[in-house]
Design a protein around this motif. Structure first.
Motif: not given
Length: 248
Positions: A8, A12-13
């Motif tokens: 997760e 996102k990063y």
């Protein structure tokens, strides 16, 4: 939190290079830092403020000092802040400590370079590299190459960022802000494209690390080497620890 092994987080990063936790947050009104001494500073005249900051942080370097590549910045008077910092954290004593144990420090640094050349780690990187190539991401020989490639892209974007400078003496605050906004590579399409590529690559990297049990396998090899290093250098390590406790 920094969680580069959690899917997760990676979704996102990526590696946390172009976008990272907190990078998209803005400081809300009322949360900005306020110097508790600001009211006193504002009550001073311009010359008094200059004297205040000189005593606080030390005098500014001269133009000659700034242009001298061999100038020793540690020789500068750092003012009250420097004295307070020196009392809390004796950098001279630390420098002397690391100088005294420089051979040990070099052996410790060399230990982690040795990890990369272990047969088991070389074989592990080869499996990871093949997995990445099969996933459509060729050209990475070792696992760290993937993340490093995006650090290099970011460095290039910063190096190539340019814009027409304003007339600094007469420029308004809006013009100055506009200049910095225009020269910030984070506002460019290239930055956004690289951020998207980073996430895609990092996800493939994560899949391949999971497929090869990369983290556990490499740590196993590293721990074996560290245990042997401690056994071979125990007396010197104990002496270093005892000396460090006297300084830190």
């Amino acid at each position: 939190e920094w969680e580069p092994d959690e899917r997760e987080w990676v979704e996102k990063y990526g590696y946390g290079i172009f976008v990272w936790p907190g990078s998209e947050e803005t400081v809300e009104e009322g949360e900005e830092f306020t110097d508790p001494n600001q009211a006193y500073i504002d009550s001073l005249s311009e010359s008094e403020q200059q004297a205040y900051f000189e005593v606080l942080s030390g005098p500014s370097p001269t133009e000659e000092q700034m242009n001298d590549p061999e100038f020793d910045w540690n020789s500068m008077d750092m003012g009250c802040q420097g004295k307070a910092s020196e009392e809390i954290f004796d950098s001279n004593a630390l420098d002397e400590l690391y100088e005294q144990y420089e051979p040990l420090m070099e052996k410790m640094n060399g230990l982690y370079e040795e990890v990369e050349s272990l047969d088991s780690v070389v074989e592990l990187d080869a499996k990871w590299s093949t997995c990445m190539e099969d996933a459509g991401f060729p050209g990475f020989e070792v696992q760290t190459d993937a993340q490093e490639s995006f650090s290099n892209i970011q460095s290039e974007l910063y190096e190539n960022a340019s814009g027409e400078e304003p007339d600094w003496e007469n420029a308004t605050e809006e013009e100055i802000n506009a200049y910095y906004e225009s020269t910030d590579p984070a506002n460019s399409q290239e930055w956004k494209d690289a951020a998207a590529d980073e996430i895609t690559t990092a996800l493939a990297d994560l899949d391949c690390r999971e497929e090869t049990d990369y983290s556990n396998a490499k740590l196993t090899a590293q721990f074996e080497l560290e245990e042997q290093f401690i056994e071979d250098n125990e007396a010197e390590l104990e002496a270093f620890r005892a000396a460090a406790e006297q300084v830190m």
